[in-house]
Write an enzyme that holds these catalytic residues in place. Structure first.
Site, PDB file in Angstrom:
ATOM      1  N   GLY A   1     -41.826  -6.115  23.291  1.00 52.55           N
ATOM      2  CA  GLY A   1     -43.384  -6.817  22.461  1.00 52.55           C
ATOM      3  C   GLY A   1     -44.531  -6.149  23.925  1.00 52.55           C
ATOM      4  O   GLY A   1     -44.326  -4.835  23.897  1.00 52.55           O
ATOM      5  N   ALA A   2     -45.555  -6.925  23.701  1.00 55.78           N
ATOM      6  CA  ALA A   2     -46.658  -6.622  23.655  1.00 55.78           C
ATOM      7  C   ALA A   2     -46.856  -5.831  23.847  1.00 55.78           C
ATOM      8  O   ALA A   2     -47.224  -4.273  24.365  1.00 55.78           O
ATOM      9  CB  ALA A   2     -46.747  -6.596  25.821  1.00 55.78           C
TER      10      ALA A   2
ATOM     11  N   HIS B   1     -46.305   1.693  20.530  1.00 56.05           N
ATOM     12  CA  HIS B   1     -45.224   0.773  19.420  1.00 56.05           C
ATOM     13  C   HIS B   1     -45.826   0.907  18.336  1.00 56.05           C
ATOM     14  O   HIS B   1     -44.771   1.750  17.174  1.00 56.05           O
ATOM     15  CB  HIS B   1     -44.986  -0.398  19.996  1.00 56.05           C
ATOM     16  CG  HIS B   1     -44.724  -0.926  20.782  1.00 56.05           C
ATOM     17  ND1 HIS B   1     -45.762  -1.339  22.333  1.00 56.05           N
ATOM     18  CD2 HIS B   1     -43.616  -0.976  21.552  1.00 56.05           C
ATOM     19  CE1 HIS B   1     -44.694  -2.085  23.056  1.00 56.05           C
ATOM     20  NE2 HIS B   1     -43.169  -1.128  22.773  1.00 56.05           N
TER      21      HIS B   1
ATOM     22  N   LYS C   1     -41.943   8.606  25.731  1.00 55.31           N
ATOM     23  CA  LYS C   1     -42.493   8.288  26.829  1.00 55.31           C
ATOM     24  C   LYS C   1     -41.156   8.185  27.631  1.00 55.31           C
ATOM     25  O   LYS C   1     -41.432   8.023  29.070  1.00 55.31           O
ATOM     26  CB  LYS C   1     -43.148   6.928  26.664  1.00 55.31           C
ATOM     27  CG  LYS C   1     -43.285   5.529  27.707  1.00 55.31           C
ATOM     28  CD  LYS C   1     -44.397   6.012  28.476  1.00 55.31           C
ATOM     29  CE  LYS C   1     -44.575   5.326  28.857  1.00 55.31           C
ATOM     30  NZ  LYS C   1     -43.508   3.340  29.753  1.00 55.31           N
TER      31      LYS C   1
ATOM     32  N   GLN D   1     -34.760   7.133  27.995  1.00 57.33           N
ATOM     33  CA  GLN D   1     -33.677   5.794  27.326  1.00 57.33           C
ATOM     34  C   GLN D   1     -33.682   6.816  26.234  1.00 57.33           C
ATOM     35  O   GLN D   1     -32.114   6.121  25.378  1.00 57.33           O
ATOM     36  CB  GLN D   1     -34.656   4.911  27.286  1.00 57.33           C
ATOM     37  CG  GLN D   1     -33.961   4.139  26.377  1.00 57.33           C
ATOM     38  CD  GLN D   1     -35.243   2.834  26.437  1.00 57.33           C
ATOM     39  OE1 GLN D   1     -34.952   1.994  27.315  1.00 57.33           O
ATOM     40  NE2 GLN D   1     -36.378   2.868  25.814  1.00 57.33           N
TER      41      GLN D   1
ATOM     42  N   VAL E   1     -48.231   9.019  23.244  1.00 62.72           N
ATOM     43  CA  VAL E   1     -49.324   7.568  23.062  1.00 62.72           C
ATOM     44  C   VAL E   1     -49.740   7.524  24.439  1.00 62.72           C
ATOM     45  O   VAL E   1     -49.164   7.571  24.920  1.00 62.72           O
ATOM     46  CB  VAL E   1     -49.211   6.695  22.324  1.00 62.72           C
ATOM     47  CG1 VAL E   1     -50.452   6.725  21.497  1.00 62.72           C
ATOM     48  CG2 VAL E   1     -48.387   7.677  20.184  1.00 62.72           C
TER      49      VAL E   1
ATOM     50  N   SER F   1     -46.802  -1.500  27.582  1.00 62.43           N
ATOM     51  CA  SER F   1     -46.547  -2.680  28.345  1.00 62.43           C
ATOM     52  C   SER F   1     -46.786  -3.282  29.827  1.00 62.43           C
ATOM     53  O   SER F   1     -48.108  -4.209  29.960  1.00 62.43           O
ATOM     54  CB  SER F   1     -45.081  -3.831  27.707  1.00 62.43           C
ATOM     55  OG  SER F   1     -44.932  -3.278  26.675  1.00 62.43           O
ATOM     56  N   ARG F   2     -46.136  -2.691  30.628  1.00 68.43           N
ATOM     57  CA  ARG F   2     -46.970  -2.732  31.825  1.00 68.43           C
ATOM     58  C   ARG F   2     -48.104  -2.453  31.994  1.00 68.43           C
ATOM     59  O   ARG F   2     -48.455  -3.014  33.610  1.00 68.43           O
ATOM     60  CB  ARG F   2     -46.131  -1.534  32.885  1.00 68.43           C
ATOM     61  CG  ARG F   2     -44.613  -2.458  32.906  1.00 68.43           C
ATOM     62  CD  ARG F   2     -43.825  -1.280  33.415  1.00 68.43           C
ATOM     63  NE  ARG F   2     -42.188  -0.938  33.269  1.00 68.43           N
ATOM     64  CZ  ARG F   2     -41.065  -2.924  33.523  1.00 68.43           C
ATOM     65  NH1 ARG F   2     -41.821  -3.376  34.769  1.00 68.43           N
ATOM     66  NH2 ARG F   2     -40.406  -2.946  33.303  1.00 68.43           N
TER      67      ARG F   2
HETATM   68  P1  AMP Z   1     -40.204  -0.894  25.287  1.00 63.12           P
HETATM   69  O1  AMP Z   1     -41.391  -1.489  24.278  1.00 63.12           O
HETATM   70  O2  AMP Z   1     -41.563  -0.686  26.603  1.00 63.12           O
HETATM   71  O3  AMP Z   1     -38.981  -0.750  25.739  1.00 63.12           O
HETATM   72  O4  AMP Z   1     -40.511   0.209  23.865  1.00 63.12           O
HETATM   73  C1  AMP Z   1     -39.633  -0.088  22.841  1.00 63.12           C
HETATM   74  C2  AMP Z   1     -40.545   1.810  22.739  1.00 63.12           C
HETATM   75  O5  AMP Z   1     -41.397   2.271  22.538  1.00 63.12           O
HETATM   76  C3  AMP Z   1     -39.608   2.548  23.364  1.00 63.12           C
HETATM   77  O6  AMP Z   1     -38.244   3.506  22.650  1.00 63.12           O
HETATM   78  C4  AMP Z   1     -40.719   3.403  24.106  1.00 63.12           C
HETATM   79  O7  AMP Z   1     -40.298   4.274  24.183  1.00 63.12           O
HETATM   80  C5  AMP Z   1     -41.183   3.103  23.124  1.00 63.12           C
HETATM   81  N1  AMP Z   1     -43.094   3.249  23.564  1.00 63.12           N
HETATM   82  C6  AMP Z   1     -43.224   2.683  24.951  1.00 63.12           C
HETATM   83  N2  AMP Z   1     -44.491   3.495  25.151  1.00 63.12           N
HETATM   84  C7  AMP Z   1     -45.072   4.519  24.470  1.00 63.12           C
HETATM   85  C8  AMP Z   1     -45.684   4.869  24.300  1.00 63.12           C
HETATM   86  N3  AMP Z   1     -46.756   5.412  25.403  1.00 63.12           N
HETATM   87  N4  AMP Z   1     -45.320   6.063  23.687  1.00 63.12           N
HETATM   88  C9  AMP Z   1     -44.760   6.220  22.460  1.00 63.12           C
HETATM   89  N5  AMP Z   1     -43.938   5.467  22.455  1.00 63.12           N
HETATM   90  C10 AMP Z   1     -43.921   4.848  23.260  1.00 63.12           C
END
Ligand code: AMP
Length: 268
Positions: free
Chosen positions: A22-23, A28, A141, A145, A168, A178-179
């Site tokens: 989320g966030a 995303h 990113k 993971q 991105v 999100s952070r």
């Molecule tokens: P998160 O919500 O941070 O757990 O991220 C969910 C998914 O979005 C994960 O596969 C992340 O690698 C991807 N993600 C987070 N930030 C970015 C970004 N800036 N660019 C591309 N993918 C992202």
């Protein structure tokens, strides 16, 4: 068509999952757009929003994690997500099974955040079982993971195609995260130091100035911003093993800007 994962997989609908905490932000959004393309006409894009307690090794970090579910719903609707799966919990109170990967997940984030990747692997497999996607999209990113998920899928023979989407970034180079919502205005300015460090490493690789590069980058980040560096690591993109800085290496950074821990990575 009934809206449950068993019936849509039986109906031959191509389902693509985007797991998130989320966030939601532009990163995303890019994953959702990629999912839309992969799903094709008549396919189904499922986004999940679940802040997974099992992957937080720090209770304060979990409490501080941003929650913007109303805005997330809007973004999903605008991006044409077919199903938003936002469960309150996913675990039985006495859940006693977890997935441990013992190779690509050991260094960097795995070393800095004990238990983190076990929580990630377990929740992603649970999401795969619940949603039954044909494909799932993850972000570069979080390179380590994504590598972990690919390994889990390979070693457990899960029938899911794992797709990685490029990182991105904001116009000033900061990777969307999100952070970033947790940063003050001053911290947000300082946070560009991660991208500047990546630029410095690329310049050093071009000019052959690779000796002591890890230390130089650490010093650069600390001196420019006073930020605390958790690690600076050059690694092999496939094996995730540390390697010397140079052609083909990927650089990963984990840096505390104030209380907020940011990560980034890029090929050098
Ligand atoms: P998160 O919500 O941070 O757990 O991220 C969910 C998914 O979005 C994960 O596969 C992340 O690698 C991807 N993600 C987070 N930030 C970015 C970004 N800036 N660019 C591309 N993918 C992202």
């Amino acid at each position: 068509m009934q809206c449950d994962s068993q019936s849509w997989s039986r109906a031959g609908v191509r389902v693509v999952l985007v797991p998130t905490m989320g966030a939601l932000h532009a990163g995303h959004e890019a994953l959702i757009r990629r999912a839309r393309k992969l799903a094709g006409p008549g396919g189904m894009v499922v986004a999940s929003v679940f802040v997974n307690p099992a992957q937080f090794n720090n209770a304060r970090d979990l409490r501080a994690y941003p929650n913007t579910l109303a805005a997330d719903k809007k973004l999903c609707r605008a991006e044409g997500v077919d199903v938003l799966f936002a469960p309150r919990t996913l675990y039985a109170g006495n859940a006693s099974v977890a997935i441990e990967e013992t190779d690509v997940s050991l260094g960097m984030e795995g070393a800095s955040r004990p238990g983190h990747f076990c929580g990630v692997a377990t929740v992603v497999v649970k999401l795969f079982n619940l949603v039954r996607p044909d494909a799932a999209v993850f972000g570069a990113k979080d390179w380590q993971q994504s590598a972990l998920i690919k390994r889990v899928v390979r070693d457990l023979d899960l029938p899911v195609r794992v797709v990685m989407e490029p990182t991105v970034r904001e116009p000033d180079g900061l990777a969307c995260s999100s952070r970033n919502f947790l940063l003050s205005a001053a911290e947000r300015r300082r946070a560009t130091v991660l991208w500047r460090a990546i630029g410095l490493a690329r310049k050093a690789a071009r000019s052959g100035g690779l000796r002591g590069l890890k230390q130089k980058l650490t010093l650069f980040i600390e001196q420019q911003t006073g930020a605390r560096v958790e690690y600076v690591e050059f690694f092999d993109e496939q094996t995730l093993k540390p390697m010397k800085p140079g052609k083909g290496a990927r650089l990963a950074l984990a840096v505390f800007i104030g209380k907020t821990r940011l990560i980034d990575n890029a090929r050098i």
